[in-house]
Design a protein around this motif. Structure first.
Motif, mmCIF file in Angstrom:
data_model
loop_
_atom_site.group_PDB
_atom_site.id
_atom_site.type_symbol
_atom_site.label_atom_id
_atom_site.label_comp_id
_atom_site.label_asym_id
_atom_site.label_seq_id
_atom_site.Cartn_x
_atom_site.Cartn_y
_atom_site.Cartn_z
ATOM 1 N N VAL A 98 1.164 -1.076 0.162
ATOM 2 C CA VAL A 98 -0.161 -0.291 0.191
ATOM 3 C C VAL A 98 0.560 0.985 -0.059
ATOM 4 C CG1 VAL A 98 -1.324 1.546 1.203
ATOM 5 C CG2 VAL A 98 -1.897 -1.272 0.797
ATOM 6 N N MET A 99 2.141 1.258 0.812
ATOM 7 C CA MET A 99 2.505 2.363 1.128
ATOM 8 C C MET A 99 3.674 2.972 -0.598
ATOM 9 S SD MET A 99 2.368 3.948 4.302
ATOM 10 C CE MET A 99 3.564 3.753 5.124
ATOM 11 N N ARG A 100 3.861 1.671 -1.252
ATOM 12 C CA ARG A 100 4.033 1.418 -2.640
ATOM 13 C C ARG A 100 3.761 1.964 -3.372
ATOM 14 N NH1 ARG A 100 5.111 -4.154 -3.697
ATOM 15 N NH2 ARG A 100 3.334 -3.606 -4.801
ATOM 16 N N THR A 101 2.310 1.299 -3.707
ATOM 17 C CA THR A 101 1.576 2.217 -4.169
ATOM 18 C C THR A 101 0.798 3.059 -4.380
ATOM 19 O OG1 THR A 101 0.779 0.088 -4.812
ATOM 20 C CG2 THR A 101 -0.777 1.355 -5.661
ATOM 21 N N GLY A 102 0.629 3.779 -3.230
ATOM 22 C CA GLY A 102 0.281 5.195 -2.543
ATOM 23 C C GLY A 102 1.707 5.646 -3.100
ATOM 24 N N THR A 103 2.574 6.420 -3.345
ATOM 25 C CA THR A 103 3.876 6.632 -3.061
ATOM 26 C C THR A 103 3.552 7.359 -5.279
ATOM 27 O OG1 THR A 103 5.330 6.308 -1.410
ATOM 28 C CG2 THR A 103 6.177 6.796 -2.629
ATOM 29 N N SER A 104 3.693 5.998 -5.300
ATOM 30 C CA SER A 104 3.709 5.909 -6.703
ATOM 31 C C SER A 104 3.425 6.349 -7.652
ATOM 32 C CB SER A 104 3.861 4.464 -7.276
ATOM 33 O OG SER A 104 3.966 4.679 -8.678
ATOM 34 N N ASN A 189 22.235 1.403 3.950
ATOM 35 C CA ASN A 189 21.651 0.133 3.981
ATOM 36 C C ASN A 189 20.808 -0.135 2.841
ATOM 37 O OD1 ASN A 189 18.574 1.427 4.154
ATOM 38 N ND2 ASN A 189 19.808 3.051 5.467
ATOM 39 N N ALA A 190 20.667 -1.204 2.650
ATOM 40 C CA ALA A 190 19.667 -1.797 1.603
ATOM 41 C C ALA A 190 18.438 -0.953 0.728
ATOM 42 C CB ALA A 190 19.161 -3.090 1.420
ATOM 43 N N SER A 191 17.656 -0.546 1.573
ATOM 44 C CA SER A 191 17.017 0.293 0.529
ATOM 45 C C SER A 191 17.166 2.317 0.260
ATOM 46 C CB SER A 191 15.710 0.789 1.827
ATOM 47 O OG SER A 191 15.493 0.702 2.950
ATOM 48 N N THR A 192 18.536 2.062 1.031
ATOM 49 C CA THR A 192 18.806 4.065 0.636
ATOM 50 C C THR A 192 19.840 3.728 -0.404
ATOM 51 O OG1 THR A 192 18.249 4.571 3.220
ATOM 52 C CG2 THR A 192 20.520 5.482 1.522
ATOM 53 N N PHE A 193 20.249 2.806 -0.061
ATOM 54 C CA PHE A 193 21.332 2.325 -1.350
ATOM 55 C C PHE A 193 20.057 1.799 -2.837
ATOM 56 C CE2 PHE A 193 24.140 0.330 -3.844
ATOM 57 C CZ PHE A 193 25.293 1.097 -4.484
ATOM 58 N N THR A 194 19.590 1.585 -2.747
ATOM 59 C CA THR A 194 18.314 1.229 -3.537
ATOM 60 C C THR A 194 17.535 2.751 -4.189
ATOM 61 O OG1 THR A 194 17.505 -0.806 -2.710
ATOM 62 C CG2 THR A 194 15.982 0.532 -4.322
ATOM 63 N N ALA A 195 17.690 3.618 -3.132
ATOM 64 C CA ALA A 195 17.113 5.112 -3.547
ATOM 65 C C ALA A 195 17.928 5.669 -4.161
ATOM 66 C CB ALA A 195 16.659 5.841 -2.501
ATOM 67 N N CYS A 198 18.737 4.502 -7.978
ATOM 68 C CA CYS A 198 18.087 5.272 -9.063
ATOM 69 C C CYS A 198 18.096 7.004 -9.376
ATOM 70 C CB CYS A 198 15.773 5.055 -8.133
ATOM 71 S SG CYS A 198 14.774 6.134 -9.037
ATOM 72 N N ALA A 199 18.517 7.281 -8.089
ATOM 73 C CA ALA A 199 19.066 9.263 -8.266
ATOM 74 C C ALA A 199 19.835 8.327 -9.416
ATOM 75 C CB ALA A 199 19.313 9.376 -6.851
ATOM 76 N N SER A 200 20.222 7.705 -9.086
ATOM 77 C CA SER A 200 21.844 8.430 -10.310
ATOM 78 C C SER A 200 21.593 8.343 -11.319
ATOM 79 C CB SER A 200 22.751 6.889 -9.499
ATOM 80 O OG SER A 200 23.232 6.187 -10.213
ATOM 81 N N THR A 201 20.589 7.974 -12.285
ATOM 82 C CA THR A 201 20.345 7.746 -13.183
ATOM 83 C C THR A 201 19.704 8.948 -13.849
ATOM 84 O OG1 THR A 201 17.555 6.868 -13.459
ATOM 85 C CG2 THR A 201 19.535 5.112 -13.186
ATOM 86 N N LEU A 202 18.736 9.583 -12.663
ATOM 87 C CA LEU A 202 18.900 10.904 -13.127
ATOM 88 C C LEU A 202 16.994 11.361 -12.583
ATOM 89 C CD1 LEU A 202 21.293 13.405 -14.611
ATOM 90 C CD2 LEU A 202 20.506 13.389 -12.662
ATOM 91 N N SER A 203 16.327 9.596 -12.238
ATOM 92 C CA SER A 203 15.532 9.537 -12.257
ATOM 93 C C SER A 203 14.366 10.655 -11.030
ATOM 94 C CB SER A 203 15.052 8.326 -11.588
ATOM 95 O OG SER A 203 13.589 8.008 -12.053
ATOM 96 N N HIS A 206 10.119 9.924 -6.463
ATOM 97 C CA HIS A 206 8.741 9.653 -6.102
ATOM 98 C C HIS A 206 9.707 7.750 -6.583
ATOM 99 C CE1 HIS A 206 6.046 13.134 -6.232
ATOM 100 N NE2 HIS A 206 5.987 12.752 -5.725
ATOM 101 N N SER A 207 10.441 8.193 -7.819
ATOM 102 C CA SER A 207 10.115 5.917 -8.039
ATOM 103 C C SER A 207 11.640 6.350 -6.906
ATOM 104 C CB SER A 207 11.324 6.222 -9.516
ATOM 105 O OG SER A 207 10.447 7.027 -10.289
ATOM 106 N N CYS A 208 12.293 7.314 -6.806
ATOM 107 C CA CYS A 208 13.657 6.793 -5.779
ATOM 108 C C CYS A 208 12.774 6.515 -4.363
ATOM 109 C CB CYS A 208 14.342 7.672 -5.459
ATOM 110 S SG CYS A 208 15.015 8.869 -6.418
#
Ligand SMILES: CC(=O)SCCNC(=O)CCNC(=O)[C@H](O)C(C)(C)COP(=O)(O)OP(=O)(O)OC[C@H]1O[C@@H](n2cnc3c(N)ncnc32)[C@H](O)[C@@H]1OP(=O)(O)O
Ligand SMILES: O=C([O-])CC(=O)C(=O)O
Length: 375
Positions: A98-104, A189-195, A198-203, A206-208
């Protein structure tokens, strides 16, 4: 526990970039946000003050903090189109989905058009994530459409108010404040690194954040607080807990809420949340769950020299506040979004696309076989 060998597995022990936001385990057990010790922040700060520190780069003065709190309060409303989406999500959905969909969905409605908007977009996310989870939860479970614009000054008090339909007690608001501070930031950490990837592609932001929520969901990361609760909730006594834990260790099961990828001696957040879990246990007159948790902690240390991470005593603390177990990890999101966004700012300010290499382990040369000749 001995130092971990630096190997390629899990990128453990390898630096993947620099940050001015946080140190983790520098002395084996310490944690600082922009140089401030976590113990001092948990004792003296408001979560909104810590969010300001992470997102704006310094502690706010009184006027800045009051203005920031007012700003966050003004950003709690949900657009109708987002409410309509949340109302479609079934009751038995995983709240992290729900959090993921809401953010998206929010990213579709309030798209970050330029990086100049990054501060405002992050403040909006910080303000609205509790509304997203509580609106869905109360609609799907109780059939009510709640007003997400409460008058609570704190994010934690606001969350509890929406969840229960009445303002939180002073003790509960205080524990939520501490909890949100403890979870706010934790380096790569894993989630921050994910963000950051994603940011490094200049996205866009909300995607991050959507990607980060997906990473946090797993039981080896943020999902461990729920998994720890599921483990301890059926144990009726410390003796039963000890027998069960010994059996799990014998079977080489992972014990959720224990161990850490970086800390070697202890997780400094554990003593803090454990203290508040004890206070809440006394408050509700519990004589089982806290004692069970303490015994698990003692057995894990005696048998494996494994210590509680931030998640273990969060399980009992949230439970004593009557928060449904499936909402534990979304609370983590409501807090860590500050760290994620601050890391996205850092990545954008000094960007190079994150693209490591891999050690190839496949065949040297494969011979093409026409499809009709394949077996
Ligand atoms: C907020 C957070 O995200 S904090 C982490 C939340 N996650 C959990 O609580 C899940 C349980 N813990 C774990 O799975 C791990 O400790 C992690 C994922 C946190 C860290 O993983 P790693 O860095 O790979 O662990 P580490 O290298 O310290 O493991 C050393 C040994 O201890 C074991 N170990 C580590 N944690 C645990 C545990 N919780 N239960 C049982 N054994 C464990 C490992 O299996 C490993 O044994 P091995 O060498 O025989 O394979
Ligand atoms: O740092 C990590 O690996 C896990 C994490 O996010 C935390 O402990 O808060």
């Amino acid at each position: 526990m001995a130092d971990k060998p630096v190997t390629g597995a899990g990128l453990r022990g390898q630096s993947a970039g620099s940050t001015a936001l946080c140190t983790v385990g520098k002395t084996g057990s310490g944690l600082t946000y922009r140089g401030f010790d976590i113990k001092e922040l948990a004792e003296k700060a408001k979560f909104e003050e810590v969010a300001y520190l992470l997102l704006k780069g310094k502690l706010p003065n009184q006027a800045e903090l009051s203005e920031y709190i007012s700003k966050l309060k003004s950003l709690r409303g949900l657009p109708d189109a987002l409410k309509a989406v949340l109302e479609q999500i079934p009751k038995d959905a995983h709240p992290m989905d729900v959090m993921r969909t809401g953010t998206s969905m929010l990213g579709n409605l309030e798209t970050e058009e330029s990086f100049d908007q990054q501060q405002d977009v992050s403040d909006r996310l910080l303000a609205v994530l509790p509304s997203i989870i509580c609106y869905w939860y109360r609609f799907s479970h109780d059939g009510v459409r709640i007003d997400t614009e409460t008058d609570d000054n704190s994010v934690g008090g606001h969350f509890l108010n929406m969840l229960r339909g009445k303002p939180a007690s002073e003790l509960h608001a205080r524990v939520m404040n501490v909890s949100l501070i403890l979870y706010a930031e934790h380096e790569f950490n894993a989630s921050t690194f994910t963000a950051r990837v994603c940011a490094s592609t200049l996205s866009d932001m909300h995607s991050c954040v959507t990607g980060a929520i997906g990473s946090l969901r797993g039981p080896l990361h943020g999902g461990a607080n729920e998994a720890a609760m599921a483990m301890i909730e059926d144990w009726q006594s410390p003796e039963e807990a000890e027998t069960k834990i010994l059996g799990m260790l014998e079977r080489k099961d992972k014990i959720m809420g224990f161990g850490h990828a970086i800390y070697r001696e202890s997780d400094p957040r554990n003593a803090i949340i454990k203290h508040w879990s004890k206070k809440l246990s006394d408050d509700v007159g519990d004589d089982v769950l806290y004692a069970v948790s303490e015994r698990v902690e003692a057995v894990m240390w005696r048998e494996k020299k494994l210590f509680c991470n931030a998640d273990f005593f969060h399980a009992s603390a949230y439970h004593f506040m009557d928060i449904p177990t499936k909402l534990f990890t979304p609370i983590f999101v409501m807090s860590r979004v500050t760290g994620w966004a601050a890391h996205v700012f850092e990545q954008r300010a000094n960007n190079r696309i994150i693209r490591p290499s891999a050690d190839y382990t496949g065949p040297e040369k494969s011979e093409w076989v026409p499809i009709e000749a394949r077996r």
